[in-house]
Design a protein around this motif. Structure first.
Motif, PDB file in Angstrom:
ATOM      1  N   ALA A  64      91.059  16.654  -0.244  1.00 15.14           N
ATOM      2  CA  ALA A  64      90.136  15.703  -0.496  1.00 15.14           C
ATOM      3  C   ALA A  64      88.783  16.346  -0.909  1.00 15.14           C
ATOM      4  CB  ALA A  64      89.980  14.794   0.404  1.00 15.14           C
ATOM      5  N   LYS A  65      88.466  17.670  -0.371  1.00 15.57           N
ATOM      6  CA  LYS A  65      87.339  18.361  -0.307  1.00 15.57           C
ATOM      7  C   LYS A  65      87.562  19.597  -1.293  1.00 15.57           C
ATOM      8  CE  LYS A  65      84.315  15.935   2.294  1.00 15.57           C
ATOM      9  NZ  LYS A  65      83.220  15.427   1.714  1.00 15.57           N
ATOM     10  N   MET A  66      88.720  19.677  -2.086  1.00 21.46           N
ATOM     11  CA  MET A  66      89.067  20.897  -2.735  1.00 21.46           C
ATOM     12  C   MET A  66      89.365  21.953  -2.261  1.00 21.46           C
ATOM     13  SD  MET A  66      87.309  20.082  -6.526  1.00 21.46           S
ATOM     14  CE  MET A  66      85.563  20.143  -6.140  1.00 21.46           C
ATOM     15  N   ASN A  67      89.700  21.909  -0.918  1.00 23.27           N
ATOM     16  CA  ASN A  67      89.728  23.179   0.096  1.00 23.27           C
ATOM     17  C   ASN A  67      88.684  23.889   0.464  1.00 23.27           C
ATOM     18  OD1 ASN A  67      92.519  22.219   0.342  1.00 23.27           O
ATOM     19  ND2 ASN A  67      92.968  23.248  -1.697  1.00 23.27           N
ATOM     20  N   ALA A  68      87.644  23.212   0.311  1.00 18.50           N
ATOM     21  CA  ALA A  68      86.203  23.869   0.664  1.00 18.50           C
ATOM     22  C   ALA A  68      86.352  24.415   1.976  1.00 18.50           C
ATOM     23  CB  ALA A  68      85.076  23.002   0.385  1.00 18.50           C
ATOM     24  N   LEU A  69      85.709  25.378   2.128  1.00 16.51           N
ATOM     25  CA  LEU A  69      85.690  26.440   3.555  1.00 16.51           C
ATOM     26  C   LEU A  69      84.628  25.931   4.491  1.00 16.51           C
ATOM     27  CD1 LEU A  69      85.628  29.895   1.428  1.00 16.51           C
ATOM     28  CD2 LEU A  69      87.669  28.751   2.743  1.00 16.51           C
ATOM     29  N   ASP A  70      85.008  25.135   5.449  1.00 20.67           N
ATOM     30  CA  ASP A  70      84.094  24.811   6.515  1.00 20.67           C
ATOM     31  C   ASP A  70      84.649  25.626   7.683  1.00 20.67           C
ATOM     32  OD1 ASP A  70      86.734  23.616   7.219  1.00 20.67           O
ATOM     33  OD2 ASP A  70      86.058  21.929   7.559  1.00 20.67           O
ATOM     34  N   PRO A  71      83.942  25.361   9.030  1.00 17.90           N
ATOM     35  CA  PRO A  71      84.285  26.313   9.979  1.00 17.90           C
ATOM     36  C   PRO A  71      85.803  26.155  10.264  1.00 17.90           C
ATOM     37  CG  PRO A  71      82.237  25.449  10.402  1.00 17.90           C
ATOM     38  CD  PRO A  71      82.850  24.782   9.180  1.00 17.90           C
ATOM     39  N   ALA A  72      86.445  24.926  10.583  1.00 17.57           N
ATOM     40  CA  ALA A  72      87.755  24.798  10.764  1.00 17.57           C
ATOM     41  C   ALA A  72      88.806  25.559   9.656  1.00 17.57           C
ATOM     42  CB  ALA A  72      88.168  23.062  10.760  1.00 17.57           C
ATOM     43  N   MET A  73      88.262  25.682   8.447  1.00 19.15           N
ATOM     44  CA  MET A  73      89.279  26.187   7.397  1.00 19.15           C
ATOM     45  C   MET A  73      89.252  27.817   7.788  1.00 19.15           C
ATOM     46  SD  MET A  73      91.502  25.934   4.927  1.00 19.15           S
ATOM     47  CE  MET A  73      90.787  24.479   3.893  1.00 19.15           C
ATOM     48  N   PHE A  74      88.003  28.452   8.331  1.00 21.32           N
ATOM     49  CA  PHE A  74      87.759  29.755   8.621  1.00 21.32           C
ATOM     50  C   PHE A  74      88.879  30.116   9.598  1.00 21.32           C
ATOM     51  CE2 PHE A  74      84.093  29.689   5.760  1.00 21.32           C
ATOM     52  CZ  PHE A  74      83.931  30.998   5.538  1.00 21.32           C
ATOM     53  N   ALA A  75      88.735  29.195  10.798  1.00 20.56           N
ATOM     54  CA  ALA A  75      89.545  29.592  11.997  1.00 20.56           C
ATOM     55  C   ALA A  75      90.971  29.448  11.643  1.00 20.56           C
ATOM     56  CB  ALA A  75      89.189  28.724  12.954  1.00 20.56           C
TER      57      ALA A  75
ATOM     58  N   SER B 295      78.702  21.818   5.727  1.00 20.28           N
ATOM     59  CA  SER B 295      79.196  22.088   7.180  1.00 20.28           C
ATOM     60  C   SER B 295      78.856  23.445   7.754  1.00 20.28           C
ATOM     61  CB  SER B 295      80.761  22.041   7.127  1.00 20.28           C
ATOM     62  OG  SER B 295      81.132  22.716   6.598  1.00 20.28           O
ATOM     63  N   MET B 296      78.464  24.424   6.834  1.00 21.91           N
ATOM     64  CA  MET B 296      78.415  25.916   7.099  1.00 21.91           C
ATOM     65  C   MET B 296      76.813  26.165   7.495  1.00 21.91           C
ATOM     66  SD  MET B 296      81.553  27.280   7.294  1.00 21.91           S
ATOM     67  CE  MET B 296      80.781  28.878   7.466  1.00 21.91           C
ATOM     68  N   ALA B 297      75.906  25.266   6.931  1.00 18.03           N
ATOM     69  CA  ALA B 297      74.507  25.421   7.086  1.00 18.03           C
ATOM     70  C   ALA B 297      74.208  25.790   8.685  1.00 18.03           C
ATOM     71  CB  ALA B 297      73.789  24.418   6.825  1.00 18.03           C
ATOM     72  N   SER B 298      74.982  24.866   9.521  1.00 18.03           N
ATOM     73  CA  SER B 298      74.640  24.859  11.114  1.00 18.03           C
ATOM     74  C   SER B 298      75.273  26.152  11.665  1.00 18.03           C
ATOM     75  CB  SER B 298      74.736  23.712  11.813  1.00 18.03           C
ATOM     76  OG  SER B 298      75.888  23.151  11.275  1.00 18.03           O
ATOM     77  N   ALA B 299      76.664  25.991  10.959  1.00 18.98           N
ATOM     78  CA  ALA B 299      77.687  26.969  11.618  1.00 18.98           C
ATOM     79  C   ALA B 299      77.049  28.612  11.587  1.00 18.98           C
ATOM     80  CB  ALA B 299      79.104  26.891  10.951  1.00 18.98           C
ATOM     81  N   GLY B 300      76.417  28.705  10.304  1.00 19.37           N
ATOM     82  CA  GLY B 300      76.103  30.122   9.948  1.00 19.37           C
ATOM     83  C   GLY B 300      74.771  30.535  10.799  1.00 19.37           C
TER      84      GLY B 300
END
Length: 262
Positions: free
Chosen positions: A24-35, A70-75
Motif C-alpha cells: 500500500a506504500k509501494m514498499n517504502a522504507l520505514d523503521p520496521a522495513m529496515f529492521a 516515518s524516518m524523519a524522527s527515527a533518524g
C-alpha cells in the motif's frame, strides 16, 4: 490486529523467495522495513540450506525509497559514521548486506525503484527488471547524498559519468536504460518468474563452488591482481576433490543430475 510482516521469506528447494511486503506504500522504507530487511539477511545468512535468493517487492512497486515522514524522527540523533554491521551502518546494511551474503542474490524489479529502493536493488548480484520500471538516484531532490551503500555497490558496474549525471539531477530513467547503464542485467516482462528460473539453475550447482565464486567476484571489485590470483588458488584448492566437487564431476560423466550436500 497485528500488522503484516514488512518482509516475507519462503524457502523451497534451496531458494529463498524474499519479498518487501508493504504494497500500500509501494514498499517504502520505514523503521520496521529496515529492521525486517536486516533480520531477513541475518536469517538467510544463517541457513546453509539456502543456495540462492530472489528479492522482489509485493504490489505495484519494488521499493519507492524512504518513507520520509516515518524516518524523519527515527533518524534524529543517529550517529551515521558508527559501524553496526562490519563495514556498514544500519542504513547501509539493507543494501550492502545482500552483497556480502554468502549466496547469490537476484533482484526482480518492477514498478518503481527510487532512492533507497534503487540501492537495495543494487545490493543484488544480478538484477532482472521490467523495461518500464521507473528508477531514480533521488537523494539530491531532498538535498542529501546516496548513503545506503550506493556508490560502493555501483563501482565497477555503472558507467561513471552517467551515474554522476543521475546523482546530480535525480533524473528518472527506465528499466531499459538501467540495463544500458549497468544497473541491471536484462529486462523481462515477468522479472520474478525469470529470476526464479535463474535461481533454480544456480541452486542445481555445487553450493560450495557458487559461494566461492561470489567471494571471488566481490574481491575482484577492489583487490589488486596479486590478491585476486592468490584468492583464486586458495578457493580452488579448497574445492578440488571435496565431496561436492567429486559429485559434480561424476554427475557430468554419468549424465545425471547432481545431488549436493549443503
Amino acid at each position: 490486529m497485528t500488522d503484516a510482516p514488512r518482509v516475507t521469506i519462503a524457502i523451497d528447494a534451496g531458494i529463498a523467495d524474499v519479498r518487501l511486503n508493504r504494497p500500500a506504500k509501494m514498499n517504502a522504507l520505514d523503521p520496521a522495513m529496515f529492521a525486517a530487511l536486516i533480520d531477513a539477511i541475518d536469517r538467510i545468512g544463517g541457513d546453509r540450506s539456502v543456495r540462492a535468493v530472489v528479492l522482489s517487492g509485493e504490489g505495484p512497486a519494488f521499493c519507492a525509497g524512504l518513507d520520509m515522514a516515518s524516518m524523519a524522527s527515527a533518524g534524529a540523533g543517529v550517529d551515521l559514521p558508527v559501524r553496526t554491521h562490519g563495514l556498514a551502518n544500519n542504513f547501509q546494511q539493507i543494501a550492502w548486506g545482500w552483497r556480502t551474503l554468502g549466496v547469490p542474490v537476484i533482484a526482480a524489479v518492477h514498478g518503481i525503484a527510487f532512492g533507497g529502493g534503487l540501492q537495495v536493488m543494487s545490493g543484488a548480484d544480478i538484477t532482472i527488471i521490467h523495461p518500464t520500471t521507473r528508477l531514480s538516484v533521488m537523494e539530491i531532490k531532498w538535498g542529501i547524498v546516496p548513503d545506503m551503500a550506493g556508490f560502493a555497490l555501483w563501482r565497477g558496474r555503472v558507467r561513471d559519468d552517467a551515474l554522476r549525471e543521475l546523482a546530480y539531477t535525480a533524473r528518472e530513467f527506465t528499466g531499459t536504460e538501467a540495463v544500458d547503464l549497468g544497473f541491471a542485467l536484462r529486462t523481462s516482462d515477468d522479472p520474478h518468474a525469470e529470476a526464479m528460473t535463474l535461481a533454480r539453475a544456480i541452486a542445481e550447482r555445487n553450493p560450495q563452488a557458487v559461494r566461492a565464486i561470489k567471494r571471488l567476484a566481490n574481491e575482484a571489485v577492489e583487490a589488486d591482481a596479486a590478491d585476486i590470483l592468490m584468492e583464486e588458488s586458495v578457493e580452488q584448492a579448497a574445492l578440488l576433490r571435496s565431496p561436492n566437487q567429486m559429485e559434480a564431476a561424476m554427475a557430468n560423466m554419468q549424465k545425471r543430475a547432481a545431488v549436493f550436500t549443503d
